[in-house]
Design a protein around this motif. Structure first.
Motif, short mmCIF file in Angstrom:
data_model
loop_
_atom_site.label_atom_id
_atom_site.label_comp_id
_atom_site.label_asym_id
_atom_site.label_seq_id
_atom_site.Cartn_x
_atom_site.Cartn_y
_atom_site.Cartn_z
N LEU A 93 44.26 41.85 74.36
CA LEU A 93 43.57 40.74 75.01
C LEU A 93 42.78 41.21 76.24
O LEU A 93 41.68 40.73 76.50
CB LEU A 93 44.57 39.66 75.41
N SER A 97 38.89 40.87 76.73
CA SER A 97 38.46 40.12 77.90
C SER A 97 37.40 40.86 78.71
O SER A 97 36.44 40.26 79.20
CB SER A 97 39.68 39.83 78.80
N CYS A 120 44.09 32.83 75.26
CA CYS A 120 43.80 33.28 76.62
C CYS A 120 42.64 32.51 77.25
O CYS A 120 41.61 32.32 76.62
CB CYS A 120 43.48 34.78 76.57
N ASN A 122 40.27 33.29 80.35
CA ASN A 122 39.98 34.40 81.25
C ASN A 122 38.72 34.14 82.08
O ASN A 122 37.86 33.37 81.70
CB ASN A 122 39.84 35.71 80.46
N MET A 142 43.49 36.40 83.82
CA MET A 142 43.82 35.87 82.51
C MET A 142 45.10 35.05 82.58
O MET A 142 46.03 35.41 83.30
CB MET A 142 44.02 37.02 81.51
N ILE A 144 47.64 33.80 79.57
CA ILE A 144 47.89 33.91 78.13
C ILE A 144 49.09 33.07 77.75
O ILE A 144 50.08 33.02 78.48
CB ILE A 144 48.12 35.39 77.74
#
Length: 229
Positions: A93, A97, A120, A122, A142, A144
């Protein structure tokens, strides 16, 4: 129990997308499963830009909170999750991102994810630094979760927290930059050398604040408390 992770990540000039610090929520009986052991190694090839540096060289930050329902919550911050599954998912992730799932307009947050690695929200941001390529460094915040619906329902409060943190961080860094510039404004040679000397820097140096990651931990607690209620 729904899994949540608040993460600060960085696109390191030497090592690419990197996790700096992540904060997780757990219960008292599972606390030890989230703590890194004293012999734990930092992530591979980490440098000062992407390394978590805590006071007194500790590797974990832990805060116990009692809810209004008299339930105990444990908030744990480490450089990376102890769970291999969560670590692998978070790494993927973070990479997306910082290099794939980004907006051209950095004022806007982004949402992506799947049922395997989690979902997520972000927010990418950049900070000015004379010792970096292009005179800027790239970071990301972020949040999550494996609960897509709950994450989206709390979009407004999460992005509000993100915007405020980024604003305060950039303000602090700008103040540090101004002080450093004032010290060297009479030396053109020194300014030239500072620009040519590209090197890793921790947020501790960029903000001139040894408690910056402790403050992130406390901020992440407030994000999680508001995001999961």
């Amino acid at each position: 129990m729904t899994n949540y992770i608040v993460c600060l990540c960085h696109f390191c000039e030497l090592h690419g997308p990197s996790i700096i610090i992540c904060t997780q929520l757990t219960t008292k009986d599972k606390k030890q499963d989230y703590l890194l052991q004293s012999n734990s190694k930092t992530t591979t090839n980490s440098c000062s830009s992407c390394q978590l540096i805590l006071p007194e060289n500790v590797i974990n930050l832990s805060t116990t909170v009692t809810t209004p329902k008299n339930e105990t919550q444990e908030f744990i911050s480490t450089q990376y999750p102890t769970s291999q599954k969560r670590y692998a998912a978070l790494t993927k992730l973070v990479m997306k991102s910082l290099s794939i799932e980004t907006n051209l307009d950095l004022t806007k947050p982004n949402f992506f994810g799947d049922n395997i690695n989690g979902f997520c929200i972000n927010k990418i941001f950049k900070i000015y630094d004379v010792n970096s390529r292009g005179l800027e460094r790239k970071y990301g915040l972020m949040l999550i979760s494996d609960n897509e619906i709950h994450l989206l329902q709390n979009w407004d409060i999460i992005t509000l927290y993100f915007n405020e943190y980024i604003y305060q961080l950039q303000l602090k860094i700008n103040e540090t930059n101004e002080k450093n510039y004032a010290k060297t404004e009479n030396s053109n040679n020194e300014k030239y050398l500072r620009r040519s000397m590209i090197r890793p820097k921790s947020l501790i140096e960029l903000t001139n604040d040894e408690q910056i990651f402790v403050k992130f931990h406390l901020w992440a607690i407030e994000v999680l408390k508001d995001a999961i209620r």
